[in-house]
Design a protein around this motif. Sequence first.
Motif, PDB file in Angstrom:
ATOM      1  N   LYS A 146       0.873  -1.177   0.000  1.00 17.00           N
ATOM      2  CA  LYS A 146       0.000   0.000   0.000  1.00 17.00           C
ATOM      3  C   LYS A 146       0.907   1.223   0.000  1.00 17.00           C
ATOM      4  O   LYS A 146       1.676   1.436   0.944  1.00 17.00           O
ATOM      5  N   SER A 386      -5.206 -11.146   2.198  1.00 10.37           N
ATOM      6  CA  SER A 386      -3.954 -10.547   2.623  1.00 10.37           C
ATOM      7  C   SER A 386      -2.892 -11.626   2.778  1.00 10.37           C
ATOM      8  O   SER A 386      -3.161 -12.689   3.335  1.00 10.37           O
ATOM      9  N   SER A 392      -7.968 -11.950   6.542  1.00 12.80           N
ATOM     10  CA  SER A 392      -8.089 -10.558   6.139  1.00 12.80           C
ATOM     11  C   SER A 392      -8.118 -10.456   4.615  1.00 12.80           C
ATOM     12  O   SER A 392      -7.339 -11.123   3.922  1.00 12.80           O
ATOM     13  N   TYR A 393      -9.031  -9.627   4.108  1.00  8.44           N
ATOM     14  CA  TYR A 393      -9.175  -9.444   2.665  1.00  8.44           C
ATOM     15  C   TYR A 393      -9.099  -7.957   2.340  1.00  8.44           C
ATOM     16  O   TYR A 393      -9.601  -7.111   3.096  1.00  8.44           O
ATOM     17  N   GLU A 394      -8.474  -7.653   1.207  1.00  9.53           N
ATOM     18  CA  GLU A 394      -8.408  -6.278   0.720  1.00  9.53           C
ATOM     19  C   GLU A 394      -9.385  -6.125  -0.440  1.00  9.53           C
ATOM     20  O   GLU A 394      -9.429  -6.979  -1.336  1.00  9.53           O
ATOM     21  N   LEU A 425      -8.750   1.192   4.513  1.00  8.33           N
ATOM     22  CA  LEU A 425      -7.535   0.521   4.031  1.00  8.33           C
ATOM     23  C   LEU A 425      -6.270   1.231   4.474  1.00  8.33           C
ATOM     24  O   LEU A 425      -5.258   0.591   4.772  1.00  8.33           O
ATOM     25  N   THR A 460     -10.309  -2.874   4.004  1.00  5.65           N
ATOM     26  CA  THR A 460      -9.855  -4.168   4.512  1.00  5.65           C
ATOM     27  C   THR A 460     -11.003  -4.783   5.298  1.00  5.65           C
ATOM     28  O   THR A 460     -11.653  -4.089   6.100  1.00  5.65           O
ATOM     29  N   GLU A 462     -11.650  -7.751   7.962  1.00  2.00           N
ATOM     30  CA  GLU A 462     -11.010  -8.715   8.847  1.00  2.00           C
ATOM     31  C   GLU A 462     -12.064  -9.603   9.499  1.00  2.00           C
ATOM     32  O   GLU A 462     -13.035  -9.106  10.075  1.00  2.00           O
TER      33      GLU A 462
END
Length: 482
Positions: A146, A386, A392-394, A425, A460, A462
């Motif tokens: 990032k 992630s 965790s997902y972006e 994010l 993000t 979680e």
Amino acid sequence: SLTSPWDLQTALSQPNSVVNGGDTIWLHGGTYTGRFISTINSTKPDKKILVSSISGERVTLNGNTKSARKSVLEVQGARVRYQNFEITFLGDYDRHFGQPGFQKVNGLFHTLGEDCEFSGLRIHNNPGVGVGSWKATGGTLIEFCKVYNNGHLRKKKGVGEGFYVQNQSDKERIIRNNFIFNNYYKGIEVWSASSGVGFEFVKNVRLENNIIFNNGTPAGKHVDNLIIASDDKEGINVARNIKVLNNVLYHNINHEDNSNYGHGASLTLGYNFKSPVRDIVVNDNLIIGKNNALRLFHVKSMNFKRNTIYSGYVNFFNSTLNSINKDSWAVSNNNYYTRKFKAFRVIKTRDFSLDEWQKEYKTELHSEWNPLKNFKMNKALYIEKSPDNPKSYEIAVLNSEAKSVQVDFTSSGIEENTNYKILDLASGDIIESGQLKSNKQIEIKPGNHNGTALNFGVYTIEFEEVSKKRKSLFERLFGWIF
């Protein structure tokens, strides 16, 4: 050792007789104030050195200190992987060039050493370039980073790209799955300003699955989210063999306002007519910007297919017209949404409709044109796990009507009723929390987090571990019977 660790600069200065391929330098959680040079180097072609935070611990490299070094972290060694830490400036500092105490300091500068990898880094708020990936560093991989809010102001103009990229190697430079936004100058420059150097070093780069948006915003002007070009007036150091695949290039747009005036380039190819870009592949991208979102200025050979473009016009210079109907120009199956019916503009010459363009230049087969008002999109543009946290997902979402987007986690394997948090994010602030429903959908309403328009957002998500009810003694002893 764990109980008596090196200081960070000592660790990053070890000779390969002490630290070599297959070894790991673990970084304890905490803030490391200073500017650092890493010269560790693996001499084992098939093994990398790993430099990583300890799992679950936050590591921050803080460059806001007095130092003659011009980067928070400069990398000069080969075959090293850096992952899961932060590179930034903390505390008070000036971002106006020429002011007392101002320091131009870059985030990550990779100046020497091939086959390095950078993953899961958060590089932000540095008063210089975010990431410099320079010509003598072939085979580099940069992923899941990032990179935001880097740069400074100079005479009311933004200075400091998110990424500045060069490559002289035949090894491909790969930049993928990154979020690059709100930098003071351009998002990614695959570029050289040098002329007369006599050799190529803007080549062999792959940009894939990145989310790049609103660069230039801190300085008050949208500029290129991505530019691929060279200013070599001898035509030797041209940008070539660059692949742009499945990226999102976005500037803030109000889709209810169909005028779309103003400056906001998202993709520019070519800068100097003496060094037109060659062998460029631009496929499956979403390109959204203002009046000049797409600029194909000086292009000799290109494959440009299955892109969606939202712009005032598509801009060309005359130099490109000499190549357009040759075998080296493969352009088709694109969707254009523009302000004017005659959307293909040869600057200072003529505007063409898509039909006229197709007939004149025998290109854009199976492409379609629509007015801006017909643009409709409601989807999750990006969902990736992630790399450092399997829960965790972006996420990147867009809804042209500024309404909610349903994000589907059916294939994630996450169980119903799992608790989740939606986070900003960049800041990590909690925006919303809830439990995953039986349909495995999470509703996200884009907001103005990170300065985005109300139709676009990056987040993000979680998930927490599902708390399982403890089995009774009877179930534990005899559960196998049932």
